[in-house]
Design an enzyme around this catalytic site. Structure first.
Site: not given
Ligand SMILES: *Cc1c(COP(=O)(O)O)cnc(C)c1O
Length: 391
Positions: A49, A101, A176, A201
């Site tokens: 961890r 998001y 982000d 993604k």
């Molecule tokens: C999918 C997404 C998230 C969240 O991420 P997870 O891996 O699903 O927890 C945060 N910000 C954006 C822009 C996203 O597309």
């Protein structure tokens, strides 16, 4: 080793010639690490961890891609987001871009709201985003959180101008960067403190791993985040770390093709008589086009659009697609389409959705790396079906 794809392929993947010289770093599944001296952890590893060789490899790789000093890999994008919020204490205030998001909003309002953190959702996009930000800063504001491009309206914030304001006011800025990927945008170079990714993604890129990442330059912030990550256990598993490293190797190739296909499809949709509006920062008529051009080296592969049709017909169109899969998520090799109002953004109050301009007819398309002719033919046949049944 300076250029993007070279770093993507080699950083963290250095063969260990003392053991077996694997060209691909092994998946270190061991949960704990033996030492032969009580006071000396072997290679610095104690317990998986707090540190794992496969995770460390991908963390180094991620840091290099964003041009940052320290990378941290999390079990999901939201786990990474939660860690950033844990830097705060009860009574603190956060300014958030209004088109973030859906899960980010849910985390902030429904989880951290209970711990007496407060959030203001402000349109931080465009030329006026900066003055709206300045007006929203309170005594207890600690973090400014933006997405650019946003999800799903692809709004663009001026990242450099926003980070100038946060620096002046001693606030932590977070971007982000999921939609752009480090291939098209490097927020740390634009003055931002913390870069966040859902590696689920583009970075992973193959719809086969869920993960998150944070990249920073500031050692003090990194130490705090590292402590929090270990304290709450929000870590990326060795296997997911390995999948992520594997996905990243082709990031440049994929991003170029995602963008190439997205431009072709955005132009096709824009010229179609059944399409009301297309949102894609690469289009000259997109309100964020000029800022995007200034701060990004490309426009990535997600676009949204609205049809000249009722909600019922819009859903019919989506369901008539044969090649493009109807699914949440984005940034993978396969094209994915979704209906934000009933899927990714369903957790947002309908009134709030309306306020931020997210209409019930909006469709989001994550353009994959398939042959663009096949994608266009699929869109064409679905547009025809919608017409045949209803018009
Ligand atoms: C999918 C997404 C998230 C969240 O991420 P997870 O891996 O699903 O927890 C945060 N910000 C954006 C822009 C996203 O597309």
């Amino acid at each position: 080793m300076k250029n993007f794809s070279t770093k993507a392929i080699h950083i963290g993947n250095k063969p260990n010639y003392k053991t077996s010289g694997d060209v691909v770093i092994p998946i270190h599944l061991s949960s704990t690490f033996a030492r032969n001296k009580v006071y000396q952890a072997t290679g610095g590893y104690e317990y998986s961890r707090s540190g794992n060789p496969t995770r460390l490899a991908v963390e180094k790789n991620l840091a290099s891609l964003e041009g940052g000093k320290i990378g941290l890999a999390y079990s999901s994008g939201l786990a990474a987001e939660a860690n950033i919020m844990m830097l705060l204490k009860a009574g603190d205030h956060v300014i958030v871009g209004d088109d973030v998001y859906g899960g980010t909003r849910r985390l902030f309002d429904q989880v951290f709201g209970k711990f007496n953190l407060t959030f203001s959702y402000i349109d931080l996009s465009g030329e006026n985003g900066v003055s709206r930000l300045e007006k929203s800063i309170q005594q207890n504001t600690k973090i400014v959180w933006i997405e650019s491009p946003t999800n799903p309206l692809l709004k663009i914030s001026d990242i450099r101008k926003i980070s100038n304001v946060t620096r002046k006011n001693n606030l932590i800025s977070v971007v982000d960067n999921t939609f752009a990927s480090p291939y098209f945008q490097k927020p740390l170079e634009l003055g931002v403190d913390i870069v966040l990714h859902s590696t689920t993604k583009y970075l992973g890129g193959h719809s086969d791993t869920v993960g998150g990442a944070i990249i920073v330059n500031d050692k003090a912030i990194a130490e705090k985040l590292k402590f929090l990550q270990n304290a709450v256990g929000a870590i990326l598993s060795p296997f997911d770390s390995w999948l992520l490293l594997r996905g990243i190797k082709t990031l440049e190739l994929r991003m170029e093709k995602h963008q190439e296909n997205a431009i072709i499809i955005a132009k096709f949709l824009q010229s179609h008589r059944k399409v009301k509006k297309v949102y894609y920062p690469g289009l000259k008529n997109h309100p964020g086009h000029l800022i995007a051009k200034k701060q990004m080296s490309g426009f990535s592969g997600v676009l949204s659009f609205e049809l000249k049709a009722s909600l019922k017909k819009t859903i019919k169109f989506i369901e008539a697609l044969k090649l493009i899969l109807v699914a949440e998520s984005l940034g993978a090799v396969e094209s994915l389409i979704e209906h934000p109002a009933s899927m990714t953004h369903a957790s947002i109050d309908p009134k709030e959705r309306k306020k931020i301009g997210l209409s019930d007819g909006l469709i989001r398309l994550s353009v994959g790396v398939e042959d663009s002719n096949d994608l266009i033919n699929d869109l064409k046949q679905a547009l025809t079906k919608m017409k045949d049944k209803q018009d």
